[in-house]
Design a protein around this motif. Structure first.
Motif, PDB file in Angstrom:
ATOM      1  N   SER A 182     -20.784 -33.512  11.332  1.00  0.00           N
ATOM      2  CA  SER A 182     -20.966 -34.605  12.364  1.00  0.00           C
ATOM      3  C   SER A 182     -22.219 -34.019  13.237  1.00  0.00           C
ATOM      4  N   GLN A 183     -22.901 -33.000  13.370  1.00  0.00           N
ATOM      5  CA  GLN A 183     -23.565 -32.324  14.353  1.00  0.00           C
ATOM      6  C   GLN A 183     -23.317 -32.715  15.764  1.00  0.00           C
ATOM      7  N   LYS A 184     -21.917 -32.680  16.054  1.00  0.00           N
ATOM      8  CA  LYS A 184     -21.673 -32.602  17.320  1.00  0.00           C
ATOM      9  C   LYS A 184     -21.403 -31.534  18.231  1.00  0.00           C
ATOM     10  N   THR A 185     -22.901 -31.298  18.969  1.00  0.00           N
ATOM     11  CA  THR A 185     -22.939 -29.984  19.414  1.00  0.00           C
ATOM     12  C   THR A 185     -22.332 -29.501  20.663  1.00  0.00           C
ATOM     13  N   ALA A 186     -21.698 -30.674  21.400  1.00  0.00           N
ATOM     14  CA  ALA A 186     -20.830 -30.101  22.476  1.00  0.00           C
ATOM     15  C   ALA A 186     -19.428 -30.074  21.990  1.00  0.00           C
ATOM     16  N   GLU A 187     -19.085 -30.620  20.772  1.00  0.00           N
ATOM     17  CA  GLU A 187     -17.690 -30.309  20.320  1.00  0.00           C
ATOM     18  C   GLU A 187     -17.577 -28.895  19.551  1.00  0.00           C
ATOM     19  N   ILE A 188     -18.710 -28.593  19.078  1.00  0.00           N
ATOM     20  CA  ILE A 188     -18.793 -27.233  18.448  1.00  0.00           C
ATOM     21  C   ILE A 188     -18.776 -26.184  19.365  1.00  0.00           C
ATOM     22  N   ALA A 189     -19.192 -26.373  20.280  1.00  0.00           N
ATOM     23  CA  ALA A 189     -19.463 -25.480  21.630  1.00  0.00           C
ATOM     24  C   ALA A 189     -18.110 -25.201  22.239  1.00  0.00           C
ATOM     25  N   GLN A 190     -17.361 -26.496  22.102  1.00  0.00           N
ATOM     26  CA  GLN A 190     -15.802 -26.391  22.801  1.00  0.00           C
ATOM     27  C   GLN A 190     -14.921 -25.745  21.804  1.00  0.00           C
ATOM     28  N   PRO A 218     -13.601 -12.123  20.054  1.00  0.00           N
ATOM     29  CA  PRO A 218     -14.823 -12.527  20.017  1.00  0.00           C
ATOM     30  C   PRO A 218     -15.307 -12.599  18.345  1.00  0.00           C
ATOM     31  N   GLY A 219     -16.358 -13.535  18.385  1.00  0.00           N
ATOM     32  CA  GLY A 219     -17.040 -13.788  16.893  1.00  0.00           C
ATOM     33  C   GLY A 219     -17.766 -15.201  16.827  1.00  0.00           C
ATOM     34  N   ASP A 220     -18.261 -15.143  15.822  1.00  0.00           N
ATOM     35  CA  ASP A 220     -18.987 -16.278  15.452  1.00  0.00           C
ATOM     36  C   ASP A 220     -18.070 -17.211  14.491  1.00  0.00           C
ATOM     37  N   TYR A 221     -17.585 -18.452  14.816  1.00  0.00           N
ATOM     38  CA  TYR A 221     -16.714 -19.107  14.310  1.00  0.00           C
ATOM     39  C   TYR A 221     -17.227 -20.524  13.691  1.00  0.00           C
ATOM     40  N   VAL A 222     -18.509 -20.416  13.777  1.00  0.00           N
ATOM     41  CA  VAL A 222     -19.257 -21.702  13.416  1.00  0.00           C
ATOM     42  C   VAL A 222     -19.884 -21.383  11.800  1.00  0.00           C
ATOM     43  N   PRO A 223     -19.444 -22.190  11.020  1.00  0.00           N
ATOM     44  CA  PRO A 223     -19.940 -22.108   9.560  1.00  0.00           C
ATOM     45  C   PRO A 223     -21.535 -22.419   9.597  1.00  0.00           C
ATOM     46  N   SER A 224     -22.159 -21.970   8.306  1.00  0.00           N
ATOM     47  CA  SER A 224     -23.463 -22.224   8.389  1.00  0.00           C
ATOM     48  C   SER A 224     -23.757 -23.852   8.180  1.00  0.00           C
ATOM     49  N   LEU A 225     -24.567 -24.432   9.121  1.00  0.00           N
ATOM     50  CA  LEU A 225     -25.083 -25.755   9.288  1.00  0.00           C
ATOM     51  C   LEU A 225     -25.632 -26.125   7.912  1.00  0.00           C
ATOM     52  N   GLY A 226     -26.636 -25.499   7.444  1.00  0.00           N
ATOM     53  CA  GLY A 226     -27.203 -25.841   6.060  1.00  0.00           C
ATOM     54  C   GLY A 226     -26.324 -25.872   5.026  1.00  0.00           C
ATOM     55  N   TRP A 227     -25.571 -24.974   4.679  1.00  0.00           N
ATOM     56  CA  TRP A 227     -24.655 -25.073   3.504  1.00  0.00           C
ATOM     57  C   TRP A 227     -23.665 -26.413   3.865  1.00  0.00           C
ATOM     58  N   ARG A 255     -10.392 -33.163  10.860  1.00  0.00           N
ATOM     59  CA  ARG A 255     -10.271 -33.316  12.303  1.00  0.00           C
ATOM     60  C   ARG A 255      -8.958 -32.332  12.817  1.00  0.00           C
ATOM     61  N   THR A 256      -7.954 -32.563  12.143  1.00  0.00           N
ATOM     62  CA  THR A 256      -6.672 -32.146  12.197  1.00  0.00           C
ATOM     63  C   THR A 256      -6.771 -30.332  11.583  1.00  0.00           C
ATOM     64  N   PHE A 257      -7.183 -30.342  10.450  1.00  0.00           N
ATOM     65  CA  PHE A 257      -6.687 -29.109   9.835  1.00  0.00           C
ATOM     66  C   PHE A 257      -7.946 -28.022  10.065  1.00  0.00           C
ATOM     67  N   GLN A 258      -9.229 -28.470   9.980  1.00  0.00           N
ATOM     68  CA  GLN A 258     -10.492 -27.603  10.298  1.00  0.00           C
ATOM     69  C   GLN A 258     -11.549 -28.601  11.131  1.00  0.00           C
ATOM     70  N   PRO A 259     -11.006 -28.803  12.372  1.00  0.00           N
ATOM     71  CA  PRO A 259     -12.106 -29.331  13.316  1.00  0.00           C
ATOM     72  C   PRO A 259     -13.622 -28.767  13.248  1.00  0.00           C
ATOM     73  N   MET A 260     -13.555 -27.514  13.164  1.00  0.00           N
ATOM     74  CA  MET A 260     -14.916 -27.020  13.389  1.00  0.00           C
ATOM     75  C   MET A 260     -15.944 -27.433  12.105  1.00  0.00           C
ATOM     76  N   LYS A 261     -15.374 -27.449  10.945  1.00  0.00           N
ATOM     77  CA  LYS A 261     -15.975 -28.064   9.766  1.00  0.00           C
ATOM     78  C   LYS A 261     -16.598 -29.597  10.096  1.00  0.00           C
ATOM     79  N   SER A 262     -15.555 -30.452  10.583  1.00  0.00           N
ATOM     80  CA  SER A 262     -15.825 -31.736  10.797  1.00  0.00           C
ATOM     81  C   SER A 262     -16.817 -31.787  11.946  1.00  0.00           C
ATOM     82  N   ALA A 263     -16.930 -31.158  13.008  1.00  0.00           N
ATOM     83  CA  ALA A 263     -17.697 -31.041  13.974  1.00  0.00           C
ATOM     84  C   ALA A 263     -19.311 -30.511  13.579  1.00  0.00           C
TER      85      ALA A 263
END
Length: 430
Positions: free
Chosen positions: A257-265, A276-285, A246-254
């Motif tokens: 945990s499948q926190k949609t709102a947090e991912i969007a933020q 601009p870019g897609d900073y969301v890693p693969s959900l499946g992997w 949550r401190t080092f890589q908050p996107m991975k944690s979100a």
């Protein structure tokens, strides 16, 4: 950048790095087991203890020898497929890799050679010192690798100079929490892997009613009693790492945990910061690998806890054939857990190769699709061949049991009449 080249380069590195790690996990764990066994043999000087050292040491040497080849092959990829990474961050990232190479090839390999060829030649205490130096340098080698990997996941101790990263604070790099936590996690996981391997091989022989029942009964207990505490330590370091995300890589944690709102933020924040870019890693992997890792942990926890109880009963150790089958079937579990953990760690930080500083698409070399396909084919075929060879050699020697051949075999009896004074060198009697 051709997206097909990028995908092939990533897949190639994933397969080769994962394949190499399979060797590393068992090598580190078995080295520790062999060093402890030899310490006991050196003090007790009982023949059974010495035979334990020779048998498990033989399997360790096989795994180490093939694994070192996979490490050499894997390192070619940095210069060939990831020149952007070495150009941008090589001054920081490459320094620890260079130190690891020196440790592994000049110190560890030298003392391993002394240990292998020093049987019946070195003083028993000098011979014991050799295997402990091999073990400690193996851990040190792993630490330097994780310093490099920790920098990629949480870059610290650097400054930008001329469009490149240069080392600014060596202490910060060496004490990077991302590296230290991963080091503890990997080391405990290696002991867990060795514990399951030793127990599984021993169970195979006990299931077949081997005449070496005392030998493999003791080995089975060693593997089982090692597995549970190693698993607990692995889980502790894994839990601390997960909390730090949550401190080092908050996107991975979100994403996990499948926190949609947090991912969007977080996505919006990173677009504002990095463009601009897609900073969301693969959900499946990311989520899939994390779940596989946790499922494997749960299975190993219940299994190893029950195993500790059963191992306290002599009749269960030697006669409970259903448990023997389960121990053999459980050998792949720590491998699956560790590989899925690495997928979670690495895939979850995408699209960054150096988190927050260098994107993966900017790190890959400018290769043609044909060249990348050829590289992928050659590397993959070579690693599959090495993996199959290693599995065959391990299975072959494991099935043979503790025969009087190979590692530590005393061939001086055949040369008793040889006038060569070397034939009369003193032998350690363990």
């Amino acid at each position: 950048m051709n997206p097909d080249v990028l995908d092939l380069a990533r897949l190639q590195f994933a397969l080769t790095a994962g394949g190499h790690f399979l060797f590393v996990a068992l090598t580190l764990g078995l080295a520790t087991v062999v060093a402890v066994l030899q310490t006991r043999a050196t003090v007790s000087r009982r023949p059974l203890d010495a035979r334990l050292v020779r048998f498990w040491g033989q399997l360790y040497v096989i795994n180490y020898a093939v694994g070192i080849v996979t490490g050499l092959v894997m390192e070619f990829q940095f210069g060939m497929s990831w020149s952007g990474l070495t150009h941008y961050a090589g001054n920081v990232f490459g320094a620890s890799l260079a130190v690891e190479t020196i440790v592994a090839f000049f110190v560890e390999s030298t003392f391993l050679g002394l240990w292998i060829f020093g049987w019946n030649r070195l003083n028993r205490w000098a011979h014991l010192a050799a295997i402990w130096i091999v073990t400690l340098t193996a851990y040190l080698s792993a630490y330097w690798i994780l310093v490099s990997n920790g920098f990629l996941n949480h870059p610290v101790g650097h400054r930008s100079e001329g469009g490149k990263l240069v080392l600014d604070d060596p202490v910060a790099v060496l004490t990077n929490p991302s590296a230290l936590l991963a080091f503890g996690h990997v080391m405990a996981g290696a002991l867990l892997t060795a514990g399951f391997f030793v127990a599984g091989v021993s169970a195979y022989h006990l299931f077949r009613r081997t005449p070496e029942w005392e030998f493999f009964g003791r080995s089975l207990r060693i593997g089982v009693f090692l597995s549970f505490p190693a698993l607990m330590v692995t889980a502790v370091f894994g839990g601390i790492q997960f909390a730090s995300l949550r401190t080092f890589q908050p996107m991975k944690s979100a994403v996990f945990s499948q926190k949609t709102a947090e991912i969007a933020q977080i996505q919006a924040d990173m677009v504002a910061r990095f463009g601009p870019g897609d900073y969301v890693p693969s959900l499946g992997w990311t989520r899939g690998a994390g779940l596989v890792m946790l499922i494997c942990f749960a299975l190993m926890m219940y299994f190893s806890f029950a195993g500790m109880i059963l191992a306290c009963f002599r009749r269960a150790v030697f006669r409970f054939r259903l448990w023997h089958l389960a121990l053999m079937a459980a050998v792949p579990l720590p491998y699956l857990a560790m590989i899925s953990g690495w997928v979670f760690r690495e895939a979850g930080r995408q699209p960054w190769v150096v988190y927050g500083l260098l994107k993966t698409e900017d790190a890959v070399s400018a290769l043609s699709l044909g060249t990348m396909r050829l590289s992928f084919t050659v590397f993959t075929a070579l690693f599959v061949l090495l993996a199959v060879l290693n599995a065959w050699l391990l299975a072959r020697h494991a099935r043979r049991g503790p025969v009087d051949a190979g590692l530590g075999h005393d061939d001086r009896a055949a040369a008793a009449d040889d006038p060569d004074p070397a034939a009369a060198l003193p032998a350690p009697r363990y």
